[in-house]
Design an enzyme around this catalytic site. Structure first.
Site, mmCIF file in Angstrom:
data_model
loop_
_atom_site.group_PDB
_atom_site.id
_atom_site.type_symbol
_atom_site.label_atom_id
_atom_site.label_comp_id
_atom_site.label_asym_id
_atom_site.label_seq_id
_atom_site.Cartn_x
_atom_site.Cartn_y
_atom_site.Cartn_z
ATOM 1 C CG ASN A 393 10.072 -16.325 -65.857
ATOM 2 O OD1 ASN A 393 10.757 -17.062 -66.872
ATOM 3 N ND2 ASN A 393 10.497 -16.230 -64.864
ATOM 4 C CB CYS A 395 14.664 -15.082 -64.961
ATOM 5 S SG CYS A 395 14.776 -13.664 -63.874
ATOM 6 C CD GLU A 397 13.047 -18.591 -64.083
ATOM 7 O OE1 GLU A 397 12.796 -18.289 -62.802
ATOM 8 O OE2 GLU A 397 13.250 -17.693 -64.990
#
Length: 721
Positions: A393, A395, A397
């Protein structure tokens, strides 16, 4: 417990100063030494107090009592009546009393400022405040508890005591009549046909309109120059799709509040990989330049092995691979099939140098901080769920299995696949270690995140709705690792620091699984596909049953003993395995460690599990300008424990993340920090080290002279200590 960073005494002279100094000026004094050469932590305590006296109290709407306030907020369409109607009015008032009895005070000026500018309910003209933090916490608890009074009370305790912090969309939106979704992170697949491309652009618009950040997979798109309808050299490749998406995110900018956020991921062995990377170069042609989309690259083990042997690296036609194997390119294991595809004359190939690829990657990361990296085989080896994880995604994670959708000519769904949404919230490690009941803190967090999943219905994107309904996937994160270690006199990345990280995440995992199993037993159901998972077979539990996991250092053993937190034994894991195999778990995915931005400041935490970037962080906050934030638990007597990320170096950061990664089913946002003397060779060394240590993803690359987003990282006084 050791004193907090804000426990410095406020003297009579500082009281006199506060009467004539505004909160902004007081906060700025954090960046100036006092006459004795000390950091002036007490000035930030005063700044927070003055912020209330000079601004908040004067701009908060006054109500005579709770009934008057609640009636007004419901009548004027500020609060969602349906949330409050699940409870008696007496209970709602008792919950508010419970919250206010805690006598919560913001530890820092920035924490208070962030809360009032970004989270609290305001009048429709945006000029006056209608909530204090206690009200917001109660509305979050009432929303997520969905009528369960016991859970609502526990949630208030966990949130207001700072142990659990819901992610921004949940904390911001819960209980408000005019609101966005409680979840704001989504992952979509794009397949190699016009219908899927068109539908994906529409989905990106729909999700961005609702405040979402969206990551899309491009690996399946046929490469530049591939055939269309058997006519050679017709395909334009991935760049035009990136342009379409960039414009879509720019257009759907949440009522002008902020630009939509998007990321695209491409496999390292896709023929368009160099074109893809070139879009982020500063000197790129405007026709191809991508300014606002984030980029991610998926790298399998074979790429590292080829580079190690200094061999050529072949890129495979995604168009041909799909026709030969009858599955999309992203669903093939390139490491497994590499030499088979190399020998297959039906698959077109492009030859580049493996080391040259890593060199280009590092050059671009130096220049722009991008791309993110996902280590494909590491991710999939650790995946306990049937299916392949193809991308991450915004970020880096979230790591979940997705499946393709099929579309009719009119873009309606012929078959709804599974796309991904992220339901996030984080534990404050320091406060969780101080919890009167560690197991309950974890369980309440899991129940809160499960409620976010249960209450999220993104009907405008059926594949997201389908994925959420089938998986009940959540992502419990962690923050304040550096703050906690420093409070306890442990250096980040030291033997004791890594030992603590390992045992803490190990213990959290046990309670996370126990909580999800309890929910499965209560509801008599589990996530779709559980029976084909490594949880159902029991294989997931082998590493915890076949070996002993316990602290290696006396210091960490002592910390858990003093906190009265029982470290799970092999027998505990055997019993848990029996429960899970018999009854299942409710949530397909359970943990993910996001970067944590604004919520860290409100919660007075160090961000995520990475080190601080500065002892006193400088941020730019809208019209107010520079704001200063002191690291949690820092005093003038323990500064030596607050080395910044650039001083600590990538090896200790990676060692820390590796200790946590082995107990997290999804990913952890890992930013690598380098001093300005670093070279591209240093970046390559760090990537290889991360891959060897079992890291799943890498987020940004940061050089000291580069500013973190929204901040200035410069040589402020406090950094030189």
């Amino acid at each position: 417990m050791p004193p907090t960073a804000t426990a410095e005494p406020v003297t009579a002279s500082t009281h006199m100063l506060s009467n004539e100094t505004d909160y902004h000026a007081l906060n700025a004094m954090l960046n100036l030494y006092d006459a004795d050469g000390k950091i002036q932590f007490d000035k930030d305590v005063l700044a927070a107090r003055q912020f209330f006296l000079q601004h908040v109290n004067q701009n908060t709407v006054f109500f005579h009592n709770q009934d008057e306030k609640l009636d007004y907020l419901i009548r004027e369409n500020y609060y969602e009546r349906e949330v409050l109607d699940q409870y008696s009015r007496n209970f709602v008032k008792s919950l508010l009393d419970r919250a206010y009895a805690k006598k919560f005070r913001f530890s820092t000026f920035l924490g208070a400022f962030k809360y009032y500018t970004s989270y609290t309910l305001k009048t429709f003209d945006g000029k006056r405040y209608l909530e204090r933090l206690e009200d917001r916490v109660c509305m979050v608890a009432l929303t997520l508890a969905a009528g369960d009074t016991g859970l609502a009370e526990k949630l208030v305790d966990e949130i207001i005591d700072g142990r659990f912090q819901p992610a921004t969309p949940t904390f911001l939106n819960s209980g408000k009549k005019q609101r966005g979704e409680p979840v704001s992170c989504f992952l979509l697949r794009i397949e190699d046909n016009m219908e899927s491309i068109g539908r994906s652009v529409n989905s990106a618009l729909q999700l961005s309109k609702r405040g979402g950040g969206v990551a899309l997979l491009l690996s399946n798109i046929r490469e530049h120059g591939a055939p269309i309808k058997n006519i050679e050299h017709q395909s334009s490749g991935v760049i035009p799709i990136m342009k379409l998406l960039e414009d879509a995110f720019s257009y759907a900018n949440q009522l002008g509040a902020r630009q939509g956020a998007g990321a695209v991921y491409l496999h390292a062995h896709h023929p368009d990989i160099y074109r893809f990377l070139d879009t982020k170069r500063e000197n790129a042609d405007e026709k191809i330049r991508i300014k606002t989309l984030s980029l991610g690259v998926i790298i399998p083990d074979i790429t590292f092995e080829l580079a190690k042997r200094n061999e050529d690296m072949y890129l495979f036609s995604s168009y041909d691979v799909e026709r030969v194997y009858e599955v999309p390119f992203a669903d093939i294991s390139v490491t497994e099939k590499y030499y088979e595809m190399l020998d297959d004359a039906r698959i077109r190939k492009t030859k580049i140098k493996a080391r040259e690829f890593f060199q280009k990657l590092a050059e671009l990361q130096f220049e722009s901080g991008y791309p993110y990296v996902m280590f494909e085989d590491t991710v999939n080896r650790a995946n306990p769920i049937e299916g392949k994880i193809t991308h991450s995604n915004l970020c880096s994670e979230i790591l979940q299995v997705s499946t393709p959708s099929l579309f009719n000519d009119d873009l309606s769904y012929a078959k709804v696949g599974k796309d991904i949404s992220c339901n996030l919230g984080s534990l404050n490690i320091a406060k969780t270690m101080d919890s009167p009941d560690f197991a309950q803190t974890v369980e309440v967090a899991i129940r809160a995140l499960t409620a976010v999943s249960d209450q999220t219905h993104i009907k405008s994107v059926p594949s997201i709705e389908q994925g959420n309904n089938d998986s009940h996937a959540i992502g419990l994160g962690q923050m304040n690792l550096h703050g906690y270690l420093s409070r306890e006199g442990i250096f980040y990345g030291s033997e004791e620091g890594v030992d603590f990280t390992n045992i803490y995440f190990y213990t959290v995992l046990f309670h996370v699984l126990l909580a999800s199993n309890s929910i499965a037993i209560e509801r008599g159901t589990f996530f779709k596909g559980f029976e084909r998972s490594k949880y159902a077979s029991g294989e997931f539990f082998d590493k915890y049953i076949e070996q002993t996991w316990e602290p290696k250092t006396d210091k960490v053993r002592q910390l858990f003993a003093e906190a009265a937190i029982r470290i799970p034994t092999q027998n505990d894991w055997k019993r848990l395995k029996e429960l899970v195999v018999a009854h299942g778990i409710y949530n397909q995915n359970l943990q993910a460690v996001p970067p944590t931005g604004s919520i860290s400041y409100i919660n007075h935490s160090t961000s995520s599990i990475h080190p601080i970037v500065s002892k006193v962080e400088i941020r730019k906050e809208g019209k107010i300008g520079r704001v200063y934030y002191p690291a949690p638990y820092m005093t003038n007597d323990n500064l030596q424990y607050y080395q910044d990320a650039y001083e600590i170096g990538y090896q200790k950061i990676i060692d820390t993340y590796a200790a946590a990664t082995q107990h997290v089913d999804q990913g952890l946002s890992l930013t690598l920090f380098f001093k300005d003397t670093a070279t591209t060779r240093d970046v390559n060394k760090a990537q290889i080290y991360a891959w060897r240590k079992g890291i799943k993803t890498l987020y940004y690359i940061r050089l000291r002279q580069m500013a973190l987003e929204g901040t200035e990282v410069e040589g402020c006084v406090s950094c030189t200590l």
